[in-house]
Each structure stands twice: as C-alpha cells, then as structure tokens.
Design an enzyme around this catalytic site. Structure first.
Site, PDB file in Angstrom:
ATOM      1  N   SER A 139      19.618 -38.119 -46.150  1.00  0.00           N
ATOM      2  CA  SER A 139      20.600 -37.390 -46.962  1.00  0.00           C
ATOM      3  C   SER A 139      21.529 -38.344 -47.706  1.00  0.00           C
ATOM      4  O   SER A 139      21.567 -39.546 -47.441  1.00  0.00           O
ATOM      5  CB  SER A 139      21.427 -36.477 -46.058  1.00  0.00           C
ATOM      6  OG  SER A 139      22.363 -37.273 -45.347  1.00  0.00           O
ATOM      7  N   CYS A 140      22.307 -37.763 -48.590  1.00  0.00           N
ATOM      8  CA  CYS A 140      23.256 -38.550 -49.396  1.00  0.00           C
ATOM      9  C   CYS A 140      24.239 -39.325 -48.516  1.00  0.00           C
ATOM     10  O   CYS A 140      24.456 -40.523 -48.724  1.00  0.00           O
ATOM     11  CB  CYS A 140      24.005 -37.623 -50.333  1.00  0.00           C
ATOM     12  SG  CYS A 140      24.627 -36.118 -49.535  1.00  0.00           S
ATOM     13  N   ASN A 141      24.823 -38.660 -47.526  1.00  0.00           N
ATOM     14  CA  ASN A 141      25.792 -39.338 -46.663  1.00  0.00           C
ATOM     15  C   ASN A 141      25.134 -40.434 -45.841  1.00  0.00           C
ATOM     16  O   ASN A 141      25.663 -41.535 -45.700  1.00  0.00           O
ATOM     17  CB  ASN A 141      26.454 -38.314 -45.729  1.00  0.00           C
ATOM     18  CG  ASN A 141      27.508 -37.500 -46.443  1.00  0.00           C
ATOM     19  OD1 ASN A 141      28.401 -38.052 -47.085  1.00  0.00           O
ATOM     20  ND2 ASN A 141      27.406 -36.184 -46.361  1.00  0.00           N
ATOM     21  N   HIS A 194      25.456 -36.865 -38.765  1.00  0.00           N
ATOM     22  CA  HIS A 194      25.245 -38.046 -39.608  1.00  0.00           C
ATOM     23  C   HIS A 194      24.949 -39.308 -38.800  1.00  0.00           C
ATOM     24  O   HIS A 194      24.114 -40.116 -39.192  1.00  0.00           O
ATOM     25  CB  HIS A 194      26.470 -38.263 -40.501  1.00  0.00           C
ATOM     26  CG  HIS A 194      26.815 -37.046 -41.306  1.00  0.00           C
ATOM     27  ND1 HIS A 194      27.716 -36.109 -40.861  1.00  0.00           N
ATOM     28  CD2 HIS A 194      26.341 -36.603 -42.486  1.00  0.00           C
ATOM     29  CE1 HIS A 194      27.804 -35.128 -41.757  1.00  0.00           C
ATOM     30  NE2 HIS A 194      26.975 -35.398 -42.743  1.00  0.00           N
ATOM     31  N   GLY A 195      25.677 -39.451 -37.660  1.00  0.00           N
ATOM     32  CA  GLY A 195      25.440 -40.637 -36.827  1.00  0.00           C
ATOM     33  C   GLY A 195      24.004 -40.691 -36.333  1.00  0.00           C
ATOM     34  O   GLY A 195      23.283 -41.668 -36.585  1.00  0.00           O
ATOM     35  N   HIS A 220      31.539 -36.813 -51.858  1.00  0.00           N
ATOM     36  CA  HIS A 220      32.029 -36.932 -50.478  1.00  0.00           C
ATOM     37  C   HIS A 220      32.926 -38.173 -50.408  1.00  0.00           C
ATOM     38  O   HIS A 220      32.775 -39.096 -51.210  1.00  0.00           O
ATOM     39  CB  HIS A 220      30.878 -37.186 -49.493  1.00  0.00           C
ATOM     40  CG  HIS A 220      29.769 -36.181 -49.528  1.00  0.00           C
ATOM     41  ND1 HIS A 220      29.942 -34.861 -49.211  1.00  0.00           N
ATOM     42  CD2 HIS A 220      28.442 -36.322 -49.806  1.00  0.00           C
ATOM     43  CE1 HIS A 220      28.775 -34.224 -49.285  1.00  0.00           C
ATOM     44  NE2 HIS A 220      27.855 -35.092 -49.652  1.00  0.00           N
ATOM     45  N   GLN A 301      26.960 -36.984 -53.959  1.00  0.00           N
ATOM     46  CA  GLN A 301      25.895 -36.349 -53.167  1.00  0.00           C
ATOM     47  C   GLN A 301      24.628 -36.077 -53.962  1.00  0.00           C
ATOM     48  O   GLN A 301      23.524 -36.137 -53.424  1.00  0.00           O
ATOM     49  CB  GLN A 301      26.423 -35.041 -52.550  1.00  0.00           C
ATOM     50  CG  GLN A 301      26.587 -33.853 -53.493  1.00  0.00           C
ATOM     51  CD  GLN A 301      27.882 -33.888 -54.305  1.00  0.00           C
ATOM     52  OE1 GLN A 301      28.676 -34.798 -54.171  1.00  0.00           O
ATOM     53  NE2 GLN A 301      28.077 -32.885 -55.149  1.00  0.00           N
TER      54      GLN A 301
HETATM   55  P1  NAD Z   1      18.542 -26.734 -54.866  1.00  0.00           P
HETATM   56  O1  NAD Z   1      18.702 -25.389 -54.271  1.00  0.00           O
HETATM   57  O2  NAD Z   1      19.510 -27.174 -55.915  1.00  0.00           O
HETATM   58  O3  NAD Z   1      17.100 -26.855 -55.507  1.00  0.00           O
HETATM   59  C1  NAD Z   1      15.944 -26.431 -54.845  1.00  0.00           C
HETATM   60  C2  NAD Z   1      14.922 -25.971 -55.852  1.00  0.00           C
HETATM   61  O4  NAD Z   1      13.731 -25.610 -55.165  1.00  0.00           O
HETATM   62  C3  NAD Z   1      15.352 -24.761 -56.672  1.00  0.00           C
HETATM   63  O5  NAD Z   1      15.033 -24.994 -58.018  1.00  0.00           O
HETATM   64  C4  NAD Z   1      14.509 -23.612 -56.100  1.00  0.00           C
HETATM   65  O6  NAD Z   1      14.233 -22.672 -57.092  1.00  0.00           O
HETATM   66  C5  NAD Z   1      13.260 -24.359 -55.678  1.00  0.00           C
HETATM   67  N1  NAD Z   1      12.509 -23.702 -54.606  1.00  0.00           N
HETATM   68  C6  NAD Z   1      12.948 -22.912 -53.620  1.00  0.00           C
HETATM   69  N2  NAD Z   1      11.944 -22.549 -52.828  1.00  0.00           N
HETATM   70  C7  NAD Z   1      10.811 -23.113 -53.323  1.00  0.00           C
HETATM   71  C8  NAD Z   1       9.455 -23.098 -52.946  1.00  0.00           C
HETATM   72  N3  NAD Z   1       9.042 -22.429 -51.880  1.00  0.00           N
HETATM   73  N4  NAD Z   1       8.582 -23.818 -53.703  1.00  0.00           N
HETATM   74  C9  NAD Z   1       8.981 -24.496 -54.789  1.00  0.00           C
HETATM   75  N5  NAD Z   1      10.273 -24.535 -55.185  1.00  0.00           N
HETATM   76  C10 NAD Z   1      11.175 -23.863 -54.462  1.00  0.00           C
HETATM   77  O7  NAD Z   1      18.499 -27.751 -53.650  1.00  0.00           O
HETATM   78  P2  NAD Z   1      18.948 -29.266 -53.662  1.00  0.00           P
HETATM   79  O8  NAD Z   1      20.416 -29.329 -53.508  1.00  0.00           O
HETATM   80  O9  NAD Z   1      18.318 -29.977 -54.798  1.00  0.00           O
HETATM   81  O10 NAD Z   1      18.336 -29.762 -52.279  1.00  0.00           O
HETATM   82  C11 NAD Z   1      16.984 -30.104 -52.131  1.00  0.00           C
HETATM   83  C12 NAD Z   1      16.841 -30.986 -50.915  1.00  0.00           C
HETATM   84  O11 NAD Z   1      17.583 -32.190 -51.129  1.00  0.00           O
HETATM   85  C13 NAD Z   1      17.365 -30.398 -49.604  1.00  0.00           C
HETATM   86  O12 NAD Z   1      16.600 -30.915 -48.535  1.00  0.00           O
HETATM   87  C14 NAD Z   1      18.766 -30.968 -49.531  1.00  0.00           C
HETATM   88  O13 NAD Z   1      19.281 -31.009 -48.227  1.00  0.00           O
HETATM   89  C15 NAD Z   1      18.517 -32.343 -50.092  1.00  0.00           C
HETATM   90  N6  NAD Z   1      19.698 -33.009 -50.630  1.00  0.00           N
HETATM   91  C16 NAD Z   1      20.554 -32.338 -51.455  1.00  0.00           C
HETATM   92  C17 NAD Z   1      21.651 -32.997 -51.957  1.00  0.00           C
HETATM   93  C18 NAD Z   1      22.640 -32.308 -52.865  1.00  0.00           C
HETATM   94  O14 NAD Z   1      23.702 -32.790 -53.068  1.00  0.00           O
HETATM   95  N7  NAD Z   1      22.352 -31.176 -53.447  1.00  0.00           N
HETATM   96  C19 NAD Z   1      21.869 -34.339 -51.649  1.00  0.00           C
HETATM   97  C20 NAD Z   1      20.956 -35.002 -50.843  1.00  0.00           C
HETATM   98  C21 NAD Z   1      19.860 -34.324 -50.327  1.00  0.00           C
END
Ligand code: NAD
Length: 343
Positions: A139-141, A194-195, A220, A301
């Site tokens: 993850s980002c953190n 996170h840890g 964050h 993030q």
């Molecule tokens: P998001 O909700 O912004 O985007 C997810 C996308 O996936 C959407 O476009 C949705 O329509 C699509 N989707 C949903 N179900 C689907 C399926 N079954 N098949 C194909 N596409 C599908 O999510 P995000 O914030 O980009 O997060 C994605 C991953 O990245 C997660 O694991 C999250 O924890 C991780 N993450 C997010 C961030 C953040 O800041 N947003 C940072 C680091 C990691």
C-alpha cells in the site's frame, strides 16, 4: 515491448496505465471498467482499448459512445502482465482467471500478502521479484515506510521503528466516504496493520504503528521515530534522502508546512494529476540525537505506488535485473525528478 493490461481503471489503474504508456519498453494492451463513467471516457481519450468486467453491459457502454473491445478475459489473454487495480478484496477473486490463463499478475495493497505470496518494494526487494508470476505492490503507506526504513536500516541498523499515520479520509473523487468532522482511530487498537505490512517486505524490522483518519483528501502524514543501532547524523540522513531516487526533501526555503501546500507545489510544477511519487520528508522535522531519529513525511496515497508497479513489471518479466536501472528508467520516462531539485 512488455504488453500490460490494467484490470480496474480507477484511481490507481488510470495512473498506472499512463505510467506504463510513458515507458519505452512497455505498452498498454487494454484497460477495464465496470461502468461507463468519466474515467472510461478518459481511457478513450488516451486511446487505451476498453474491456469490461461484465460483457452483458456492453450495450450500456456503446449507448454512451464507448466502444468495447471485449471482456476482461479477452484483455488478459493479450497481456504479458496484468496489473490488477480493482478495489481491495475484489482483486483476489481474479486470481483463478490469471492462473487459468497463465498470465503474470500484480495486485495492490488492498489485497492480503497471501494473494501473491510476495510483497514488493523497488528499493527493498526488486531482485527477489525477478521471474515471479505473482507480486503484490504494498500500500501507499507501507511503500512510504519501507523506502525510508530500509535506507536508515542499511546505514545505521534500525533497532525499532515507531510510526503514527494520520491518514486521509478518502481520495478526492470519493464523494461518499468520510469522516466529515471527526478524528477516527483506525483502528483503536495498536498496532495498526501498517507495521505487520512492512514486515511482508522487511521481515527483520521491529516496528509498531498507530493510525487515525482525518477529514482530508490530499495526502497522509506520518510521524516517524526510529531508534538506530549506531549514532545517527542529521546531515547524513539528509544526504541519504537527497541521493534516493524515490525520496523527496521539503526544504525550509519552500515555506511548505502542510499537505495542501505540497499538492499546490506539485500542481505548479506541472506534475500529471499533481502526483507526488516520492516520500515528502520535511527537512526541518529531521531530528537526530544519539540513536534517535524523528521526522514527518507526507505520502501521496494515489501516487507513490504507481512507480513501484512499473518496476514490478520489469522485475517479473526479467527484462531488467538491476533495480537501480529500472528505477531510473521509470523515473526518467515520467520526468520524475524529486521535489528538492526545484527549491
Ligand atoms: P478505485 O475504486 O478508484 O478503482 C477501482 C476500479 O476497478 C474502478 O474503476 C472499478 O470500476 C473497477 N472494478 C471494480 N470491480 C471490478 C471488476 N470486478 N473487474 C474489473 N474492474 C473492476 O480503487 P483504487 O483506489 O484505485 O484502489 C485499487 C487498489 O489499489 C486497491 O487494492 C487499493 O487498496 C489499492 N490502493 C489504493 C490507493 C488509493 O489511494 N486509492 C493507494 C494505494 C493502493
């Protein structure tokens, strides 16, 4: 050219797709959406072939003026690597598809370590990812913590890390999430996840983390305290940060003391989506005395994990075995020069 598909074109997926498209050795073969929304139109504007998770929704996309190239399975068949950026816990449900097709896959930090069995950070364990079929980018953190903890551990030995994460309540586009007016302990218990997540990349580190979420969308903020094994020098820590391709220093001269001003700076610098791919460590907060090191770092993030995904693609395909070279290639293609070079 490494052929990359992005399954889940959302906050992370759309950034990874643009970062892939910017690399000389990679190309986007498709991105996937579940709904015909604004992001789907952005994919069209970028020229990325659009695939959909539920093919019965094809008429809805076409009615909106979006042509559909096929199903997610069709898209995955074209790829050397699928970057799964679907929402947390959805990604794990796609594993059987990737296994069936024999395609390499990268999951994000919203999935458990076990989904890939290997958690990745370019600066810490790139070489261990070479030739792997499945990788999870933390993850980002965790990415932000791993970068700095590893650098300090290599120089001084980290006896113990204590970090407090003040997390953004939602991403800017998420209109239904909060809190609007509260500081939420997330979780109330210690440690936060996170840890333990850092340990998936750096298993020998002793670390305790605490986390809360606040009503902000931008970034964050981490308050980090590291007890080192050898006496620590503030000047050397600043040098380590300055020499690191993924760490940024916020100098006093910038007059920046908040996440809001950092995002404004990134916007003014012309960074795409005002993304800050680097840890943003406040130089004035770096306190070193004996074996104690403290500092504040801001983590964007939506951005820091994007560059990690690009390196993970190169490592898995084995096209570049030297982490420093991959990191340099990724950064150069994005014109990513850490912020301290601009003030
Ligand atoms: P998001 O909700 O912004 O985007 C997810 C996308 O996936 C959407 O476009 C949705 O329509 C699509 N989707 C949903 N179900 C689907 C399926 N079954 N098949 C194909 N596409 C599908 O999510 P995000 O914030 O980009 O997060 C994605 C991953 O990245 C997660 O694991 C999250 O924890 C991780 N993450 C997010 C961030 C953040 O800041 N947003 C940072 C680091 C990691």
């Amino acid at each position: 050219m490494i052929k990359v598909a992005v399954n889940g074109y959302g906050t992370v997926g759309k950034r990874v797709a643009d970062a892939v498209a910017a690399q000389k050795d990679m190309k986007i073969v498709g991105v996937s959406k579940t709904r015909p929304n604004a992001e789907a139109f952005v994919a069209k504007q970028r020229g990325y072939p659009l695939y959909i998770a539920d093919i019965t929704k094809k008429p809805a996309f076409e009615k909106a003026g979006l042509s559909v190239a096929g199903s997610v399975e069709d898209m995955c068949r074209l790829a050397d690597v699928v970057v799964d950026a679907t929402p947390g816990d959805v990604g794990a449900t796609n594993k059987s598809l990737y296994e069936k097709l024999g395609v390499n896959a990268i999951w994000q930090g919203g999935e458990d370590h076990e989904v890939a069995g290997f958690s990745f950070n370019s600066s810490c364990n790139y070489r261990d990812a070479i030739g792997r079929k499945f990788v999870r980018v933390v993850s980002c953190n965790t990415t932000g913590l791993c970068r700095i903890i590893h650098a300090i551990d290599q120089e001084y030995g980290a006896a113990h890390v204590h970090a407090v994460m003040v997390r953004r309540g939602s991403d800017p586009g998420e209109i239904k999430k909060g809190p609007i007016d509260a500081v939420v302990l997330d979780p109330v218990s210690v440690p936060s996840h996170h840890g333990p997540d850092v340990l998936t990349v750096l298993p020998h580190i002793s670390i305790t983390t605490m986390a809360m979420i606040v009503p902000t969308t931008m970034m964050h903020m981490h308050a980090v305290q590291i007890t080192t094994k050898k006496d620590v020098s503030r000047e050397r820590v600043i040098e380590l940060i300055n020499n690191h391709p993924r760490m940024g220093l916020v100098r006093k001269s910038a007059g920046i003391r908040s996440t809001a001003e950092l995002k404004e700076f990134a916007m003014d610098l012309g960074r795409p989506r005002s993304d800050l791919w680097e840890n943003c460590i406040f130089e004035e907060s770096i306190y070193a005395k004996g074996k104690e090191l403290c500092f504040f770092q801001a983590i964007h993030q939506e951005a820091d994990i994007v560059v990690e995904n690009i390196d993970a693609i190169r490592a898995m395909t084995g096209t570049e075995k030297d982490p420093a070279k991959s990191i340099a290639m990724t950064n150069a293609a994005l014109n990513f020069i850490p912020i301290q070079k601009f003030h």
